[in-house]
Design a protein around this motif. Structure first.
Motif, PDB file in Angstrom:
ATOM      1  N   TRP A 166      -1.804   8.476   9.527  1.00 10.72           N
ATOM      2  CA  TRP A 166      -3.151   7.953   9.720  1.00 10.72           C
ATOM      3  C   TRP A 166      -3.785   7.649   8.374  1.00 10.72           C
ATOM      4  CZ3 TRP A 166      -5.492   6.972  14.365  1.00 10.72           C
ATOM      5  CH2 TRP A 166      -4.945   7.570  15.516  1.00 10.72           C
ATOM      6  N   SER A 167      -4.578   6.578   8.317  1.00  9.97           N
ATOM      7  CA  SER A 167      -5.402   6.350   7.133  1.00  9.97           C
ATOM      8  C   SER A 167      -6.516   7.395   7.130  1.00  9.97           C
ATOM      9  CB  SER A 167      -5.982   4.936   7.148  1.00  9.97           C
ATOM     10  OG  SER A 167      -6.865   4.780   8.246  1.00  9.97           O
ATOM     11  N   PRO A 168      -7.101   7.702   5.955  1.00  4.70           N
ATOM     12  CA  PRO A 168      -8.127   8.754   5.875  1.00  4.70           C
ATOM     13  C   PRO A 168      -9.340   8.507   6.770  1.00  4.70           C
ATOM     14  CG  PRO A 168      -7.398   8.125   3.668  1.00  4.70           C
ATOM     15  CD  PRO A 168      -6.765   7.165   4.624  1.00  4.70           C
ATOM     16  N   ASN A 169      -9.645   7.231   7.052  1.00  2.31           N
ATOM     17  CA  ASN A 169     -10.805   6.932   7.905  1.00  2.31           C
ATOM     18  C   ASN A 169     -10.427   6.837   9.382  1.00  2.31           C
ATOM     19  OD1 ASN A 169      -9.494   4.469   8.061  1.00  2.31           O
ATOM     20  ND2 ASN A 169     -10.946   3.385   6.731  1.00  2.31           N
ATOM     21  N   GLY A 170      -9.160   7.007   9.714  1.00  2.00           N
ATOM     22  CA  GLY A 170      -8.733   6.990  11.103  1.00  2.00           C
ATOM     23  C   GLY A 170      -8.666   5.612  11.740  1.00  2.00           C
ATOM     24  N   PHE A 208      -0.801   8.176   3.576  1.00  2.00           N
ATOM     25  CA  PHE A 208      -1.842   7.387   2.919  1.00  2.00           C
ATOM     26  C   PHE A 208      -2.421   8.182   1.758  1.00  2.00           C
ATOM     27  CE2 PHE A 208      -1.813   4.926   6.814  1.00  2.00           C
ATOM     28  CZ  PHE A 208      -2.215   3.654   6.423  1.00  2.00           C
ATOM     29  N   SER A 209      -2.904   7.471   0.753  1.00  2.00           N
ATOM     30  CA  SER A 209      -3.626   8.122  -0.337  1.00  2.00           C
ATOM     31  C   SER A 209      -4.903   8.736   0.208  1.00  2.00           C
ATOM     32  CB  SER A 209      -3.966   7.108  -1.427  1.00  2.00           C
ATOM     33  OG  SER A 209      -4.965   7.631  -2.291  1.00  2.00           O
ATOM     34  N   VAL A 211      -7.513   9.251  -1.461  1.00  2.00           N
ATOM     35  CA  VAL A 211      -8.671   8.710  -2.192  1.00  2.00           C
ATOM     36  C   VAL A 211      -8.820   7.199  -2.053  1.00  2.00           C
ATOM     37  CG1 VAL A 211      -8.712  10.592  -3.861  1.00  2.00           C
ATOM     38  CG2 VAL A 211      -7.339   8.555  -4.349  1.00  2.00           C
ATOM     39  N   ASP A 212      -7.788   6.510  -1.571  1.00  2.00           N
ATOM     40  CA  ASP A 212      -7.858   5.065  -1.378  1.00  2.00           C
ATOM     41  C   ASP A 212      -7.197   4.722  -0.049  1.00  2.00           C
ATOM     42  OD1 ASP A 212      -7.758   2.334  -1.342  1.00  2.00           O
ATOM     43  OD2 ASP A 212      -7.021   2.108  -3.395  1.00  2.00           O
ATOM     44  N   PRO A 213      -7.994   4.453   0.993  1.00  2.00           N
ATOM     45  CA  PRO A 213      -7.418   4.251   2.328  1.00  2.00           C
ATOM     46  C   PRO A 213      -6.522   3.030   2.449  1.00  2.00           C
ATOM     47  CG  PRO A 213      -9.774   3.756   2.330  1.00  2.00           C
ATOM     48  CD  PRO A 213      -9.463   4.364   0.997  1.00  2.00           C
ATOM     49  N   ARG A 214      -6.517   2.179   1.417  1.00  2.00           N
ATOM     50  CA  ARG A 214      -5.624   1.005   1.472  1.00  2.00           C
ATOM     51  C   ARG A 214      -4.201   1.363   1.071  1.00  2.00           C
ATOM     52  NH1 ARG A 214      -8.434  -4.293   0.953  1.00  2.00           N
ATOM     53  NH2 ARG A 214      -6.417  -5.102   0.299  1.00  2.00           N
ATOM     54  N   VAL A 215      -4.035   2.401   0.274  1.00  2.00           N
ATOM     55  CA  VAL A 215      -2.730   2.682  -0.339  1.00  2.00           C
ATOM     56  C   VAL A 215      -1.883   3.576   0.558  1.00  2.00           C
ATOM     57  CG1 VAL A 215      -1.550   3.704  -2.320  1.00  2.00           C
ATOM     58  CG2 VAL A 215      -3.633   2.363  -2.663  1.00  2.00           C
ATOM     59  N   LEU A 216      -0.697   3.097   0.868  1.00  2.00           N
ATOM     60  CA  LEU A 216       0.259   3.813   1.713  1.00  2.00           C
ATOM     61  C   LEU A 216       1.540   4.045   0.919  1.00  2.00           C
ATOM     62  CD1 LEU A 216       1.131   4.787   4.635  1.00  2.00           C
ATOM     63  CD2 LEU A 216       2.036   2.459   4.943  1.00  2.00           C
ATOM     64  N   PHE A 217       2.031   5.286   0.965  1.00  2.00           N
ATOM     65  CA  PHE A 217       3.302   5.629   0.316  1.00  2.00           C
ATOM     66  C   PHE A 217       4.373   5.794   1.381  1.00  2.00           C
ATOM     67  CE2 PHE A 217      -0.117   7.413  -2.293  1.00  2.00           C
ATOM     68  CZ  PHE A 217       0.143   6.803  -3.516  1.00  2.00           C
ATOM     69  N   SER A 218       5.576   5.310   1.086  1.00  2.00           N
ATOM     70  CA  SER A 218       6.682   5.438   2.039  1.00  2.00           C
ATOM     71  C   SER A 218       7.930   5.946   1.324  1.00  2.00           C
ATOM     72  CB  SER A 218       6.980   4.084   2.699  1.00  2.00           C
ATOM     73  OG  SER A 218       7.283   3.093   1.717  1.00  2.00           O
ATOM     74  N   GLY A 219       8.647   6.849   1.994  1.00  2.00           N
ATOM     75  CA  GLY A 219       9.905   7.367   1.456  1.00  2.00           C
ATOM     76  C   GLY A 219      11.040   6.953   2.371  1.00  2.00           C
ATOM     77  N   SER A 220      12.148   6.521   1.773  1.00  2.00           N
ATOM     78  CA  SER A 220      13.229   5.927   2.557  1.00  2.00           C
ATOM     79  C   SER A 220      14.599   6.423   2.131  1.00  2.00           C
ATOM     80  CB  SER A 220      13.165   4.395   2.419  1.00  2.00           C
ATOM     81  OG  SER A 220      14.328   3.763   2.893  1.00  2.00           O
ATOM     82  N   ASP A 221      15.568   6.215   3.028  1.00  2.23           N
ATOM     83  CA  ASP A 221      16.960   6.543   2.719  1.00  2.23           C
ATOM     84  C   ASP A 221      17.523   5.700   1.572  1.00  2.23           C
ATOM     85  OD1 ASP A 221      16.736   8.214   4.857  1.00  2.23           O
ATOM     86  OD2 ASP A 221      18.428   7.415   5.999  1.00  2.23           O
ATOM     87  N   PRO A 253      -4.060  16.363  -2.877  1.00  2.00           N
ATOM     88  CA  PRO A 253      -5.453  16.158  -2.426  1.00  2.00           C
ATOM     89  C   PRO A 253      -6.317  15.413  -3.437  1.00  2.00           C
ATOM     90  CG  PRO A 253      -4.740  18.396  -1.931  1.00  2.00           C
ATOM     91  CD  PRO A 253      -3.656  17.783  -2.771  1.00  2.00           C
ATOM     92  N   ASP A 254      -5.993  15.543  -4.741  1.00  2.00           N
ATOM     93  CA  ASP A 254      -6.789  14.836  -5.754  1.00  2.00           C
ATOM     94  C   ASP A 254      -6.380  13.369  -5.899  1.00  2.00           C
ATOM     95  OD1 ASP A 254      -4.366  14.900  -7.154  1.00  2.00           O
ATOM     96  OD2 ASP A 254      -5.014  16.429  -8.576  1.00  2.00           O
ATOM     97  N   GLY A 255      -5.315  12.964  -5.190  1.00  2.00           N
ATOM     98  CA  GLY A 255      -4.885  11.574  -5.218  1.00  2.00           C
ATOM     99  C   GLY A 255      -4.143  11.161  -6.469  1.00  2.00           C
ATOM    100  N   GLY A 256      -3.907  12.097  -7.393  1.00  2.00           N
ATOM    101  CA  GLY A 256      -3.279  11.734  -8.657  1.00  2.00           C
ATOM    102  C   GLY A 256      -1.769  11.794  -8.662  1.00  2.00           C
ATOM    103  N   ALA A 257      -1.192  12.439  -7.647  1.00  2.00           N
ATOM    104  CA  ALA A 257       0.260  12.642  -7.644  1.00  2.00           C
ATOM    105  C   ALA A 257       0.785  12.576  -6.224  1.00  2.00           C
ATOM    106  CB  ALA A 257       0.598  14.003  -8.264  1.00  2.00           C
ATOM    107  N   ILE A 258       2.091  12.371  -6.131  1.00  2.00           N
ATOM    108  CA  ILE A 258       2.786  12.579  -4.868  1.00  2.00           C
ATOM    109  C   ILE A 258       3.977  13.496  -5.142  1.00  2.00           C
ATOM    110  CG2 ILE A 258       2.115  10.426  -3.733  1.00  2.00           C
ATOM    111  CD1 ILE A 258       4.910   9.337  -4.454  1.00  2.00           C
ATOM    112  N   ALA A 259       4.442  14.143  -4.089  1.00  2.00           N
ATOM    113  CA  ALA A 259       5.659  14.951  -4.171  1.00  2.00           C
ATOM    114  C   ALA A 259       6.655  14.389  -3.170  1.00  2.00           C
ATOM    115  CB  ALA A 259       5.361  16.414  -3.851  1.00  2.00           C
TER     116      ALA A 259
END
Length: 321
Positions: A166-170, A208-209, A211-221, A253-259
């Motif tokens: 879900w995006s942060p704004n739903g 989704f980020s 802090v920015d509801p437009r930004v989506l991260f995806s992880g793939s094979d 949560p601070d939007g600065g990193a992903i794991a």
């Protein structure tokens, strides 16, 4: 920003651990960690000590996904038995059992306000939306299949839906499929907005980020983590460094990193300004199925936490600062 190992439980479950999520803090207690395993159980852990609070049973096959309601009061677990069990976190009382045929559920997430549970529908090539007040199915968002497949074409299986976010704004819901495509839906209108390209192998994780509801991260094979503009339909960037499948991605949560968690047995921390991995944790000795940052909130909680779970049956906890 960095990770520091805090604690690991070697035999946290009797079988592979496939799922992890944080239950938000309530007024009565701090946040808890939920883990789901092939051993058919969901375990509840205290955050900093990794003390086992409870072992939940109720599935007849392995648990593939867990999700927590934003209230911190209820959670859901899905299993290879094609059922989703909704339960009270503090008592383990069953609140609802949702049937999710025709296949197992590999991903699900509560909408940020908690009114809807989105369930990746696997081979049904859809995402099912359940109302959390009545636990009735209120919508099915179908993934478009390729036009005019040849009789020998097996594209239908490739539209197997693995992940949801879900995006942060739903307002937006993204889902990732076995064929590498990502669909973005306008939930209010039950309308497919567009498909995001960039992966050519299964997309097992989306976030989704915060802090920015437009930004989506995806992880793939394909070993990459992609950054998308989910509104503008563009690929913003692609980050590589994993030597095998990316099984899980979560945003701090601070939007600065992903794991990320990977089948190369590592947990990696990525700096989003640098768009590069800045730290690799190698404490697991088998593939890492899930990574999850603790959400902010709770009395006296300042420190960041990240959890990871693995096929090696262990659960690890890290300080994030």
């Amino acid at each position: 920003m960095k990770l520091a190992g805090l604690k690991s439980i070697e035999k946290a479950h009797e079988e592979s651990v496939w799922a992890a999520t944080w239950v938000p803090a309530t007024e009565e207690r701090p946040a808890l960690l939920l883990t789901g395993s092939l051993d058919e159980t969901v375990k509840v852990w205290r955050a900093d000590e990794l003390d086992l609070v409870r072992t939940n049973t109720g599935h007849s096959l392995g648990v593939a996904a867990v999700a927590a309601h934003p209230s911190g009061i209820i959670a859901a677990s899905s299993s290879l038995d094609s059922f989703v069990r909704v339960f009270d976190v503090d008592t383990n009382a069953t609140i609802a059992v949702l049937e999710a045929p025709p296949s197992e559920v590999w991903g699900m997430q509560f909408e940020p306000k908690g009114t809807i549970l989105a369930v990746a529908g696997g081979s049904s090539a859809s995402v099912k939306l359940w109302d959390t007040a009545s636990w009735r199915l209120i919508s099915t968002l179908s993934i478009p299949r390729p036009e005019a497949p040849k009789p020998s074409d097996k594209t239908s299986s490739k539209k197997f839906v693995l992940s949801v976010a879900w995006s942060p704004n739903g307002k937006r819901l993204a889902c990732g499929s076995m064929d590498g495509t990502i669909c973005v839906f306008d939930v209010d209108r039950s309308k497919l907005l567009h498909q995001l390209e960039g992966h050519n192998m299964p997309v097992r994780s989306l976030v989704f980020s915060p802090v920015d509801p437009r930004v989506l991260f995806s992880g793939s094979d394909d070993g990459h983590v992609n950054m998308h503009d989910a509104e503008g339909k563009t690929l913003v960037g692609s980050m590589s460094g994993n030597t095998s499948w990316v099984l899980s991605v979560d945003a701090s949560p601070d939007g600065g990193a992903i794991a990320t968690g990977s089948s190369d047995r590592t947990v990696r921390l990525w700096d989003l300004k640098m768009r590069a991995a800045i730290q690799t944790m190698s404490n697991h000795n088998d593939q890492v199925w899930s990574v999850a940052f603790r959400p902010p909130g709770g009395t006296g909680v300042r420190a960041g936490r990240l959890a990871s779970v693995s096929d090696d049956k262990s659960v690890s906890l890290y300080d994030y600062s």
